[in-house]
Design a protein around this motif. Structure first.
Motif, PDB file in Angstrom:
ATOM      1  N   LYS A 155       0.757  -1.086   0.224  1.00 59.08           N
ATOM      2  CA  LYS A 155       0.124  -0.148  -0.096  1.00 59.08           C
ATOM      3  C   LYS A 155       0.761   1.127   0.095  1.00 59.08           C
ATOM      4  N   ILE A 156       0.522   1.966  -0.882  1.00 55.00           N
ATOM      5  CA  ILE A 156       1.388   3.311  -0.995  1.00 55.00           C
ATOM      6  C   ILE A 156       0.606   4.616  -1.027  1.00 55.00           C
ATOM      7  N   ARG A 157       0.983   5.712  -0.211  1.00 51.87           N
ATOM      8  CA  ARG A 157       0.100   6.926  -0.477  1.00 51.87           C
ATOM      9  C   ARG A 157       1.108   8.083  -0.499  1.00 51.87           C
ATOM     10  N   GLY A 158       1.089   8.907  -1.631  1.00 51.28           N
ATOM     11  CA  GLY A 158       1.696  10.227  -1.362  1.00 51.28           C
ATOM     12  C   GLY A 158       3.164   9.898  -2.157  1.00 51.28           C
ATOM     13  N   ILE A 159       3.689   8.982  -2.391  1.00 55.73           N
ATOM     14  CA  ILE A 159       5.057   8.855  -2.929  1.00 55.73           C
ATOM     15  C   ILE A 159       4.811   9.007  -4.629  1.00 55.73           C
ATOM     16  N   GLU A 160       5.927   8.905  -5.148  1.00 53.80           N
ATOM     17  CA  GLU A 160       6.055   9.309  -6.642  1.00 53.80           C
ATOM     18  C   GLU A 160       5.452   8.146  -7.503  1.00 53.80           C
ATOM     19  N   ALA A 161       5.507   7.028  -6.965  1.00 54.64           N
ATOM     20  CA  ALA A 161       4.730   6.075  -7.766  1.00 54.64           C
ATOM     21  C   ALA A 161       3.507   6.042  -7.921  1.00 54.64           C
ATOM     22  N   ARG A 162       2.762   6.830  -6.873  1.00 57.00           N
ATOM     23  CA  ARG A 162       1.388   7.047  -6.810  1.00 57.00           C
ATOM     24  C   ARG A 162       0.854   8.393  -7.692  1.00 57.00           C
ATOM     25  N   ARG A 163       1.630   9.107  -7.976  1.00 56.33           N
ATOM     26  CA  ARG A 163       1.450  10.270  -8.574  1.00 56.33           C
ATOM     27  C   ARG A 163       1.376  10.301 -10.181  1.00 56.33           C
ATOM     28  N   HIS A 164       0.431  11.041 -10.714  1.00 53.96           N
ATOM     29  CA  HIS A 164       0.072  10.573 -12.283  1.00 53.96           C
ATOM     30  C   HIS A 164       0.935  11.302 -12.973  1.00 53.96           C
ATOM     31  N   ASP A 165       1.998  12.315 -12.561  1.00 57.39           N
ATOM     32  CA  ASP A 165       2.957  13.207 -13.418  1.00 57.39           C
ATOM     33  C   ASP A 165       3.973  12.540 -13.449  1.00 57.39           C
ATOM     34  N   THR A 166       4.629  11.382 -12.808  1.00 54.66           N
ATOM     35  CA  THR A 166       5.772  10.612 -12.531  1.00 54.66           C
ATOM     36  C   THR A 166       5.905   9.813 -13.678  1.00 54.66           C
ATOM     37  N   PRO A 167       7.086  10.039 -14.563  1.00 54.44           N
ATOM     38  CA  PRO A 167       7.417   9.151 -15.670  1.00 54.44           C
ATOM     39  C   PRO A 167       7.346   7.550 -15.397  1.00 54.44           C
ATOM     40  N   HIS A 168       7.112   6.765 -16.359  1.00 51.22           N
ATOM     41  CA  HIS A 168       6.638   5.234 -16.015  1.00 51.22           C
ATOM     42  C   HIS A 168       8.215   4.798 -15.340  1.00 51.22           C
ATOM     43  N   PHE A 169       9.150   5.402 -16.067  1.00 54.52           N
ATOM     44  CA  PHE A 169      10.495   4.598 -15.751  1.00 54.52           C
ATOM     45  C   PHE A 169      10.742   4.745 -14.400  1.00 54.52           C
ATOM     46  N   ILE A 170      10.504   5.961 -13.549  1.00 55.43           N
ATOM     47  CA  ILE A 170      10.722   6.292 -12.320  1.00 55.43           C
ATOM     48  C   ILE A 170       9.708   5.722 -11.422  1.00 55.43           C
ATOM     49  N   SER A 171       8.376   5.536 -11.673  1.00 59.38           N
ATOM     50  CA  SER A 171       7.446   4.881 -10.862  1.00 59.38           C
ATOM     51  C   SER A 171       7.772   3.106 -10.812  1.00 59.38           C
ATOM     52  N   ASP A 172       8.139   2.854 -12.168  1.00 58.47           N
ATOM     53  CA  ASP A 172       8.275   1.246 -12.032  1.00 58.47           C
ATOM     54  C   ASP A 172       9.665   0.974 -11.248  1.00 58.47           C
ATOM     55  N   ALA A 173      10.646   1.910 -11.409  1.00 53.54           N
ATOM     56  CA  ALA A 173      11.840   1.665 -10.668  1.00 53.54           C
ATOM     57  C   ALA A 173      11.426   1.323  -8.991  1.00 53.54           C
ATOM     58  N   GLN A 174      10.655   2.522  -8.577  1.00 49.38           N
ATOM     59  CA  GLN A 174      10.238   2.606  -7.271  1.00 49.38           C
ATOM     60  C   GLN A 174       9.512   1.388  -6.910  1.00 49.38           C
ATOM     61  N   MET A 175       8.685   0.979  -7.603  1.00 44.94           N
ATOM     62  CA  MET A 175       7.623  -0.282  -7.283  1.00 44.94           C
ATOM     63  C   MET A 175       8.435  -1.602  -7.478  1.00 44.94           C
ATOM     64  N   GLU A 176       9.158  -1.535  -8.252  1.00 47.60           N
ATOM     65  CA  GLU A 176      10.205  -2.678  -8.427  1.00 47.60           C
ATOM     66  C   GLU A 176      11.197  -3.018  -7.063  1.00 47.60           C
TER      67      GLU A 176
END
Length: 775
Positions: free
Chosen positions: A561-582
């Motif tokens: 569960k995530i709230r308020g971090i980069e992977a949750r934001r719609h303006d984050t590039p997929h490359f960055i959100s995918d790295a954070q979630m991985e």
């Protein structure tokens, strides 16, 4: 005969038209006698003058005198009723009437025809009905199911999917894909005539009830209509042969601090058109959620799919008013009553928040009230016409309009949530129930905000304030129950508590607490889950300051569960959100906090690979796209934002974007600093501003690693040097003694041990101890 209601609309000569999907496979078009009535209120002399004026109109409406109830007035009021035989004539007559007599008050004047039909017959879109008809005239229609049924009669919709073969905002499509009955047909846009002939043949052959499109509102159907007219080759998009497709212009509006853009709409007659790209919240709950919104709101499907949840809940309130013969005002007349500054301080407060204790915590239970604010409205009978009561007050005999509207929706959602817990993963109802429950959630979430919205027809700010007051009281009662049961409070946020108790690691350890909270508040409460570990994050600018809704954690079943971090934001590039979630998924494999150090090297290695791929130019460009919304017209920017600069590039090639629209762009090393993603040309990959993306990437990594004792200034060195493995300082708050506090109704905080008031100065000087206290 029996069948399902598909569509209804006004017709210039035939009155109200309904389309029914019969059990034998027929699709019937039936004319329905359905006169409409609206009302005018005012001085007797002016009503008499209005009556004389109306008798000079063509056709002459039927006039009468009656009394009805205005929700905001103590007694029924005297009215002039104006009945129009053909519902298609009613909007025109009302417009002329309001222009000629603007000083009068009007009711039931602009109510959606679908709501009127639902109020009179009980039928709604996809309702299973008993139907009596003669020729093409409907004699009687009776709904056989209810919008509150958990398992309604399945509706045999024939669905055809249409979509261009590429995103038209990004590149010009060259063909259309048509999917129906598990078959996919590809039609080239050029040459045009064969494409139109083939598409018309498919529409006639399969005769779909629903056209499900991508970019159908904003590109596909407008383009097809344009080509059809240009080449004089009609397309049977409508089942209503004599009707033209209805096109509604795009619009931009301001809501809850955001600029919202709604694209052009294309509505059909006799068929339903839903655009996945333009439908509200389609990405959250899909087609099943859209159908559920239509069922519970009473709105026709094409409207239900495109309106906001606020409009949906407003429609439900109007439907309740029509059924109970309460007048629906054309314009809201009531203003907020005068309040002193002290009254405002005492009453105009929001939800209660206890700031979290920053850091990593193990074995934390998250407890949530189930639809807290809607439940409070129902339990405390909060409605504009009622005097609100408290959580412990006796229940009133007569519920108000708002509780009447919410009670069945709330009951259905709770029933679905209970069934979801018991439904096995292989059950086909699981996906359906999740979509329907999510649709209910959005409606229930917005009903509270709409209660205080200045233009809501049945809104009142005092009712809004009563809800938040009872909400704060419920959360404090929950806090006291938790402390009495031996739990420490790590955080409270409006309708949820994060609690911790040594040894409380299974759901049954929370049963007594849940029972206590439910008894003390009278509200439904549920254990959302138990975290193996959860990290509450600080503010970026000051690591001493906590942020209530910024955290990430792993439940015992491995769910993240995530709230308020980069992977949750719609303006984050997929490359960055995918790295954070991985990396987070890798850490989530740790069975407990104690094993986290063993998994940290693997997470760091994943992040290093991602960073090296960025450095070496191996990241695909589409993974680097940022998306931001314009907040104003381009010419009004003094210092254009990156999104505004990208939109200016698009304007130069004729693609005009306005406030509320999303702009996609890449960060590049040019004078503009950005390259709009929807430009025809691609930037040179060597021009990508890797340094800027590296900054964004490291920021996301710092967010992830900071709770594990890795300092922000160490992150870059750790990722650059594979040999560097930082010593993890897992300061896990397990047996931390948390000051027990209590709060008075005016928001002051006191120590339960000493009884003295905790001042703001003490909070600032001892932020590490008092960071969880109300802010």
């Amino acid at each position: 005969m029996h069948g399902w209601l598909l569509d209804l609309y006004e017709h210039e000569t035939d009155g109200l038209i309904i389309w029914v999907m019969m059990t034998d496979g027929q699709r019937l078009r039936l004319r329905c006698p359905f006169p409409l009535t609206f009302y005018a209120a005012g001085p007797t002399k002016r009503l008499h003058e209005l009556g004389l004026w109306l008798k000079s109109q063509t056709p002459i409406p039927r006039l009468g005198r009656t009394e009805r109830r205005d929700l905001f007035l103590p007694k029924p009021i005297s009215l002039l009723s104006i009945e129009v035989e053909n519902p298609a004539e009613q909007p025109r007559l009302f417009h002329q009437t309001s222009q000629a007599f603007p000083d009068l008050t009007y009711y039931d004047a602009d109510v959606e025809i679908g709501l009127r039909f639902a109020a009179k017959t009980g039928a709604f879109a996809t309702a299973y009905c008993a139907i009596e008809y003669e020729g093409d005239t409907l004699l009687n229609l009776r709904a056989l199911d209810s919008p509150w049924d958990l398992d309604p009669q399945p509706c045999p919709l024939r669905v055809m999917e249409l979509e261009p073969d590429s995103d038209p905002n990004h590149s010009e499509p060259v063909g259309i894909n048509v999917k129906v009955d598990q078959h996919v047909y590809h039609l080239d846009l050029q040459p045009v005539r064969p494409m139109l002939i083939n598409l018309a043949a498919l529409l006639q052959k399969f005769d779909p009830d629903l056209l499900l499109t991508s970019w159908g509102d904003t590109w596909l159907l407008p383009r097809l209509i344009e080509l059809s007219e240009k080449f004089s080759m009609p397309l049977p998009l409508n089942r209503e042969a004599t009707a033209n497709v209805l096109r509604k212009a795009s619009r931009t509006y301001f809501s809850y601090g955001q600029i919202i853009y709604r694209g052009e709409q294309v509505h059909l007659f006799g068929r339903v058109h839903i655009d996945r790209s333009n439908a509200m919240l389609y990405g959250d709950y899909g087609l099943e959620g859209v159908l559920e919104v239509g069922r519970v709101t009473g709105l026709p499907l094409q409207i239900a799919s495109r309106v906001s949840p606020g409009t949906g809940i407003s429609s439900m309130q109007i439907l309740t008013a029509l059924r109970t013969e309460v007048l629906v005002p054309w314009h809201k007349q009531q203003a907020e009553r005068e309040k002193s500054g002290l009254d405002l301080l005492n009453s105009d407060q929001g939800g209660l928040v206890y700031q979290p204790i920053i850091g990593l915590h193990r074995d934390v239970g998250e407890i949530d009230f189930v639809s807290m604010y809607p439940s409070i409205m129902v339990r405390c009978n909060i409605s504009p016409e009622c005097t609100p009561i408290g959580l412990s007050d006796p229940q009133p005999d007569e519920p108000g309009l708002i509780p009447q509207t919410l009670a069945p929706l709330l009951k259905k959602r709770i029933a679905l949530k209970h069934r979801l817990v018991e439904t096995p993963p292989w059950d086909p109802r699981l996906k359906l129930d999740k979509a329907r429950s999510l649709a209910h959630k959005w409606l229930l979430v917005t009903c509270f905000g709409y209660l205080g919205y200045k233009n809501a027809r049945f809104g009142r700010i005092e009712s809004h304030e009563a809800v938040t007051s009872n909400g704060r009281e419920a959360l404090l009662r929950g806090k006291e129950a938790a402390e009495d049961c031996g739990f420490n409070i790590l955080q409270m946020y409006v309708d949820g508590l994060w609690v911790q108790k040594p040894g409380a690691t299974s759901p049954r350890d929370y049963d007594d607490l849940l029972d206590q909270i439910s008894q003390r508040t009278g509200l439904s409460i549920a254990l959302d889950g138990i975290y193996r570990w959860v990290a509450f994050l600080p503010a970026r600018r000051d690591k001493r300051m906590p942020v209530p809704n910024r955290y990430f954690g792993v439940f015992q079943d491995g769910t993240i569960k995530i709230r308020g971090i980069e992977a949750r934001r719609h303006d984050t590039p997929h490359f960055i959100s995918d790295a954070q979630m991985e990396a987070l998924r890798w850490l989530a494999q740790a069975p407990s906090v104690d094993e986290l150090p063993q998994y940290m090297p693997g997470a760091l290695e994943l992040l290093r690979r991602r960073l090296h791929a960025l450095r070496d130019g191996q990241v695909p460009l589409d993974q680097l796209v940022l998306g931001q919304r314009l907040s104003r017209e381009l010419d009004l920017y003094v210092t254009p934002s990156p999104a505004a600069r990208a939109a200016m590039q698009l304007r130069e090639i004729g693609k005009n974007l306005g406030p509320g629209q999303k702009v996609r762009f890449l960060l590049v090393r040019t004078e503009a600093g950005v390259h709009a993603w929807d430009l025809p040309s691609r930037p040179d990959p060597r021009s990508i501003d890797r340094a800027a993306y590296r900054v964004l990437f490291l920021r996301a990594v710092r967010t992830l690693l900071q709770p594990f004792g890795i300092q922000p200034e160490e992150v870059a060195d750790i990722l650059n040097n594979a040999a560097t493995q930082p010593p993890l300082d897992l300061r896990v708050h397990v047996d931390t003694t948390i000051p027990l506090t209590m709060m008075s109704s005016d928001g002051r905080v006191f120590s339960k041990q000493t009884g003295h008031r905790i001042t703001n100065t003490e909070k600032m000087e001892n932020a590490h101890e008092f960071s969880h206290i109300y802010c």
